[in-house]
Design an enzyme around this catalytic site. Structure first.
Site, PDB file in Angstrom:
ATOM      1  N   TYR A 192       0.879  -1.475   0.055  1.00  5.99           N
ATOM      2  CA  TYR A 192      -0.009  -0.051  -0.089  1.00  5.99           C
ATOM      3  C   TYR A 192       0.925   1.235   0.047  1.00  5.99           C
ATOM      4  O   TYR A 192       0.414   2.152  -0.539  1.00  5.99           O
ATOM      5  CB  TYR A 192      -0.914   0.093   1.149  1.00  5.99           C
ATOM      6  CG  TYR A 192      -2.000  -0.848   0.983  1.00  5.99           C
ATOM      7  CD1 TYR A 192      -3.354  -0.288   0.425  1.00  5.99           C
ATOM      8  CD2 TYR A 192      -2.099  -2.335   1.236  1.00  5.99           C
ATOM      9  CE1 TYR A 192      -4.310  -1.322   0.228  1.00  5.99           C
ATOM     10  CE2 TYR A 192      -3.177  -2.994   1.545  1.00  5.99           C
ATOM     11  CZ  TYR A 192      -4.374  -2.612   0.538  1.00  5.99           C
ATOM     12  OH  TYR A 192      -5.535  -3.435   0.595  1.00  5.99           O
ATOM     13  N   LEU A 228     -20.178 -21.375 -14.989  1.00  8.70           N
ATOM     14  CA  LEU A 228     -20.866 -22.533 -14.288  1.00  8.70           C
ATOM     15  C   LEU A 228     -19.932 -22.993 -13.241  1.00  8.70           C
ATOM     16  O   LEU A 228     -20.569 -23.593 -12.176  1.00  8.70           O
ATOM     17  CB  LEU A 228     -21.434 -23.486 -15.239  1.00  8.70           C
ATOM     18  CG  LEU A 228     -20.312 -24.766 -15.602  1.00  8.70           C
ATOM     19  CD1 LEU A 228     -21.138 -25.717 -16.353  1.00  8.70           C
ATOM     20  CD2 LEU A 228     -19.049 -24.477 -16.067  1.00  8.70           C
ATOM     21  N   GLY A 248     -11.602 -11.523 -13.175  1.00 10.34           N
ATOM     22  CA  GLY A 248     -10.522 -10.430 -13.358  1.00 10.34           C
ATOM     23  C   GLY A 248     -11.118  -9.108 -12.727  1.00 10.34           C
ATOM     24  O   GLY A 248     -11.826  -9.304 -11.507  1.00 10.34           O
ATOM     25  N   TYR A 288      -9.174 -19.035  -9.872  1.00  8.66           N
ATOM     26  CA  TYR A 288      -9.964 -19.824 -10.488  1.00  8.66           C
ATOM     27  C   TYR A 288     -11.104 -20.233  -9.362  1.00  8.66           C
ATOM     28  O   TYR A 288     -10.627 -20.528  -8.162  1.00  8.66           O
ATOM     29  CB  TYR A 288      -9.169 -20.757 -10.988  1.00  8.66           C
ATOM     30  CG  TYR A 288      -8.105 -20.595 -12.172  1.00  8.66           C
ATOM     31  CD1 TYR A 288      -8.750 -20.142 -13.363  1.00  8.66           C
ATOM     32  CD2 TYR A 288      -7.017 -20.717 -12.068  1.00  8.66           C
ATOM     33  CE1 TYR A 288      -8.190 -19.929 -14.372  1.00  8.66           C
ATOM     34  CE2 TYR A 288      -6.147 -20.534 -13.062  1.00  8.66           C
ATOM     35  CZ  TYR A 288      -6.751 -19.888 -14.211  1.00  8.66           C
ATOM     36  OH  TYR A 288      -5.866 -19.382 -15.244  1.00  8.66           O
ATOM     37  N   SER A 289     -12.291 -20.375  -9.818  1.00  9.95           N
ATOM     38  CA  SER A 289     -13.468 -20.518  -8.947  1.00  9.95           C
ATOM     39  C   SER A 289     -13.265 -22.125  -8.543  1.00  9.95           C
ATOM     40  O   SER A 289     -12.955 -22.939  -9.447  1.00  9.95           O
ATOM     41  CB  SER A 289     -14.783 -20.379  -9.718  1.00  9.95           C
ATOM     42  OG  SER A 289     -14.918 -19.038  -9.681  1.00  9.95           O
ATOM     43  N   GLU A 332      -7.830  -7.133   5.655  1.00 11.39           N
ATOM     44  CA  GLU A 332      -7.140  -8.184   5.100  1.00 11.39           C
ATOM     45  C   GLU A 332      -6.449  -8.929   6.128  1.00 11.39           C
ATOM     46  O   GLU A 332      -6.075 -10.191   6.238  1.00 11.39           O
ATOM     47  CB  GLU A 332      -6.248  -7.710   4.026  1.00 11.39           C
ATOM     48  CG  GLU A 332      -6.918  -7.254   2.765  1.00 11.39           C
ATOM     49  CD  GLU A 332      -6.113  -6.242   1.804  1.00 11.39           C
ATOM     50  OE1 GLU A 332      -4.993  -6.209   2.202  1.00 11.39           O
ATOM     51  OE2 GLU A 332      -6.832  -5.508   1.109  1.00 11.39           O
TER      52      GLU A 332
END
Length: 396
Positions: free
Chosen positions: A95, A275, A391, A208-209, A137
């Site tokens: 940061y 999906l 993204g 990635y899900s 966080e």
């Protein structure tokens, strides 16, 4: 708390930011990466090339300036950004770097308007937002580290299985190299995956899900091979080069898009590889075996690109209250639960729980806006529509 003068000075820069557009963030990233090229190991450089990251940062900066006197508006944004940051393992020192280059960018691009007084106000405002994100966080990192099977930062995983789900999507089952347990997650969340393709100039991190229900032992991600408009660097590496037995690194699960309840009517709406989180939600609903009415609406180009089709048929046997409908963009012989062309929700308006359900959308941004607009037109309350953008985030 920020003073009234600081708030006024920051808000006075809103027209400047809106007129400059992404030129501000283009300049910022060039400046920062020139000074700190090692940060290219954290940022998604593909999103730098296509402009998505610049647009997302500009939108966030402009929104913060516009709503700085009403920070409650930014609550959902803070949660989304904090989760995404943990999947990159962003630390407080990052940061400081970003803040320094952001303030310098504004001063260098507009020295007449961005006086020392305005720069001081922006520094205070940025630090306030940074402290909020750092605090959130920290909570997320602590939760991941202290939970059963949890960890901090990157952890090494072995690819235990690699399964083709359709002509474009392949699933990867990941087990920890150390043989330990893995932290649980909310269905709909994702993994930050860290790899170094042989031909890549930097380490690459992608989200990635997770596409299965939690089991405490392994994770499953399902990755679409991106070919157009240009080959995806990481997706093609995973599809073509990563083999069973290979090791990749992953951050703990993260994400603010997840199944809120298993006790209310649930409508899952996806397109293409969108999906993947829906499969996690369906697997969780099946495991809980609650008498929950479920609708699963999916759109894709053709049956060859319809991932998890066989598994969905099995889940329908386990979930008697599950109704599924599919839209194929390329013409196919119609069946009772299939349609041709684009998804048209009005055709199901009489059976969907428009007033009582929770609606989850995932897919390309254009599709999600198309679906969300239809839901709102049918009378669904905005707070009952949840969505995930692949993204950098963008509003629908």
């Amino acid at each position: 708390m920020l003073s009234a003068k600081t708030i006024s000075l920051v808000k006075s820069t809103v027209p400047l930011l809106e007129n400059a557009g992404v030129a501000v963030t283009n300049y910022f990233y060039n400046r920062m990466f020139t000074a700190k090229p090692e940060l290219k190991n954290i940022f998604n450089m593909s999103n730098q090339l296509n402009g998505k990251q610049q647009f997302a940062l500009f939108s966030a900066v402009a929104s913060y300036a516009k709503h700085i006197d009403n920070p409650s508006v930014l609550g959902a944004v803070v949660e989304r950004v904090a989760n995404k940051h943990t999947s990159f393992f962003i630390l407080p020192e990052h940061y400081d770097i970003v803040g320094h280059h952001l303030i310098c960018t504004l001063k260098e691009l507009a020295p007449e308007q961005f006086t020392d007084e305005v720069a001081t106000a922006w520094t205070e405002a940025y630090q306030l937002l940074a402290n909020i994100l750092i605090g959130r966080e920290k909570q997320l990192y602590q939760h991941s580290a202290q939970a059963t099977g949890g960890w901090t930062g990157a952890r090494r995983f072995v690819v235990a299985a690699k399964t083709e789900e359709s002509e474009l999507v392949t699933s990867f089952t990941l087990v920890p190299e150390d043989g330990g347990a893995v932290v649980s997650y909310q269905s709909g969340q994702y993994l930050g995956v860290k790899v170094k393709p042989p031909h890549a100039g930097y380490v690459e991190i992608r989200q990635y899900s997770l596409s299965d229900k939690p089991n405490g032992k392994s994770y499953r991600i399902s990755v679409k091979r991106e070919d157009l408009p240009q080959p995806g660097l990481v997706s093609n590496y995973l599809h073509q080069q990563v083999k069973v037995g290979d090791v990749i690194e992953a951050m703990p699960p993260a994400g603010d898009f997840y199944l809120k309840s298993v006790y209310v009517p649930t409508v899952l709406i996806s397109a293409g590889v969108g999906l993947t989180p829906m499969m996690s939600m369906l697997e969780t609903l099946a495991a809980r075996a609650e008498p929950t009415p479920i609708w699963y609406l999916h759109a894709c180009e053709n049956p060859q690109q319809h991932s998890f089709k066989a598994r969905l048929a099995q889940l329908k046997q386990q979930l008697p209250l599950l109704r599924s409908y599919t839209w194929y963009n390329q013409t196919q012989p119609p069946k009772s639960n299939q349609f041709n062309g684009l998804m048209q929700l009005a055709s199901l308006a009489d059976e969907l729980p428009l007033q009582t359900g929770q609606f989850y959308i995932c897919g390309p941004t254009g599709f999600m806006k198309f679906a969300k607009d239809q839901l709102l037109a049918l009378g669904v309350a905005p707070e009952c529509v949840h969505y995930e953008v692949f993204g950098p985030h963008s509003d629908l």
